[in-house]
Design a protein around this motif. Structure first.
Motif, PDB file in Angstrom:
ATOM      1  N   LYS A   1      -1.102   1.143  -9.207  1.00  0.00           N
ATOM      2  CA  LYS A   1      -1.375  -0.141  -8.572  1.00  0.00           C
ATOM      3  C   LYS A   1      -0.297  -1.144  -8.948  1.00  0.00           C
ATOM      4  O   LYS A   1       0.075  -1.276 -10.110  1.00  0.00           O
TER       5      LYS A   1
ATOM      6  N   GLU B   1       2.561   1.668  -3.445  1.00  0.00           N
ATOM      7  CA  GLU B   1       1.593   2.141  -4.451  1.00  0.00           C
ATOM      8  C   GLU B   1       1.294   3.628  -4.280  1.00  0.00           C
ATOM      9  O   GLU B   1       1.203   4.372  -5.258  1.00  0.00           O
ATOM     10  N   LYS B   2       1.195   4.058  -3.048  1.00  0.00           N
ATOM     11  CA  LYS B   2       0.945   5.484  -2.783  1.00  0.00           C
ATOM     12  C   LYS B   2       2.115   6.337  -3.242  1.00  0.00           C
ATOM     13  O   LYS B   2       1.930   7.414  -3.824  1.00  0.00           O
ATOM     14  N   GLN B   3       3.343   5.872  -2.994  1.00  0.00           N
ATOM     15  CA  GLN B   3       4.537   6.612  -3.398  1.00  0.00           C
ATOM     16  C   GLN B   3       4.680   6.654  -4.906  1.00  0.00           C
ATOM     17  O   GLN B   3       4.989   7.700  -5.490  1.00  0.00           O
TER      18      GLN B   3
ATOM     19  N   GLY C   1       2.321   5.985  -7.224  1.00  0.00           N
ATOM     20  CA  GLY C   1       1.159   6.544  -7.915  1.00  0.00           C
ATOM     21  C   GLY C   1       0.456   5.576  -8.842  1.00  0.00           C
ATOM     22  O   GLY C   1      -0.277   6.003  -9.737  1.00  0.00           O
TER      23      GLY C   1
ATOM     24  N   GLY D   1       0.820  -1.211   0.000  1.00  0.00           N
ATOM     25  CA  GLY D   1       0.000   0.000   0.000  1.00  0.00           C
ATOM     26  C   GLY D   1       0.851   1.256   0.000  1.00  0.00           C
ATOM     27  O   GLY D   1       0.562   2.225  -0.704  1.00  0.00           O
ATOM     28  N   SER D   2       1.913   1.250   0.782  1.00  0.00           N
ATOM     29  CA  SER D   2       2.802   2.409   0.846  1.00  0.00           C
ATOM     30  C   SER D   2       3.566   2.591  -0.465  1.00  0.00           C
ATOM     31  O   SER D   2       3.747   3.719  -0.942  1.00  0.00           O
TER      32      SER D   2
END
Length: 295
Positions: free
Chosen positions: A271, A265-267, A269, A262-263
């Motif tokens: 999936k 993917e957030k970094q 941008g 999750g982290s």
């Protein structure tokens, strides 16, 4: 002629010509000069200037060359010494030369921290990479591998920074708020190693490899079957910790995956897809395995 200026002239005259060849990778004069300038700028920002002693405790690697020439560009005095030195020998060298900074591998930091109180002139301990053994055990470690396009990063430095920041955030999500990371180093809690990662480059892809200690790991069994010279073992074996030791419990595979992926993917941008590789990714992965077997 100043060696730093000489490097600049060679970089202009022969920008694409090989300056270094390390572990099969060619580094051009242009790339060498760029890396040296980046390090020199960082040292200058720390206050390293002409005449300052900068110790270099690094193996024969590109980072040693970067460090030496960065000192030349600033007019600082480079003081290289043997990476096999132990505490008393390191203390003598640093005290005798009056080093203001030392550039070394992250695995040497605990040792230097022990003697730092006796070195009032030593202001900065600058780390690069690591020379440490990577241990694996089905009950104690978790591995993460990912195939990433180089296009999503500016360069390898940017890849290390973004992935390192993302992993720190992921461990924070798991409750490990003391986790920290330095560029191209390990993820640590205090001085103890919690996890580490590195990249392999295959054409236009970065192969991300990460190992994390989720439960206590005792390397004693490793050294009972693999002989390592004591002087080498002293330097490559560093203090370890695990998620279970820090939190008092071990996360499930699902909890670990959710926090770390999750982290990431957030970094990044986008999936991250699990499972089947694309044709190019599979080619890169298989090529990476073939190279690893040859080594």
């Amino acid at each position: 002629m100043n060696l730093g200026r000489l490097l600049e002239e060679r970089a202009k005259e022969y920008p694409k010509k090989a300056a270094l060849v390390y572990e099969g990778k060619v580094i051009s004069f242009e790339e060498l000069n760029r890396s040296v300038n980046r390090l020199a700028s960082g040292l200058q920002d720390l206050g390293i200037e002409k005449g300052d002693r900068t110790a270099i405790m690094l193996p024969n690697s590109p980072e040693f060359v970067y460090s030496f020439f960065a000192c030349q560009k600033l007019g600082a005095v480079a003081v290289p010494f043997n990476t096999m030195y132990k505490g008393g020998e390191i203390l003598h060298v640093l005290r005798d030369c009056g080093a203001k900074a030392i550039i070394t591998l992250s695995s040497a930091v605990p040792l230097i921290n022990e003697i730092k109180p006796e070195l009032p002139r030593l202001q900065y301990v600058i780390t690069t990479g690591e020379r440490s053994l990577t241990f694996a055990d089905p009950e104690s470690t978790v591995f993460l591998q990912a195939v990433l396009s180089k296009n999503i990063f500016q360069d390898l430095d940017d890849a290390f920074r973004k992935i390192g920041d993302a992993l720190v955030q992921g461990f924070w999500e798991l409750g490990l708020k003391e986790t920290w990371y330095k560029h191209r180093g390990s993820l640590r809690i205090g001085v103890r190693k919690l996890a580490g990662f590195y990249f392999s480059e295959i054409e236009d892809l970065y192969m991300l490899n990460m190992v994390c200690f989720v439960a206590p790991f005792d390397p004693t069994d490793f050294f009972s079957v693999i002989w390592v010279p004591p002087e080498v073992k002293d330097k490559v074996l560093e203090p370890l910790t695990s998620i279970q030791e820090e939190l008092g419990k071990r996360p499930t595979d699902g909890q670990f995956r959710e926090a770390i992926l999750g982290s990431l993917e957030k970094q990044l941008g986008f999936k991250i897809k699990e499972g089947t590789l694309t044709r190019d990714e599979k080619f890169g992965y298989e090529k990476h395995k073939a190279v690893a077997k040859k080594k």
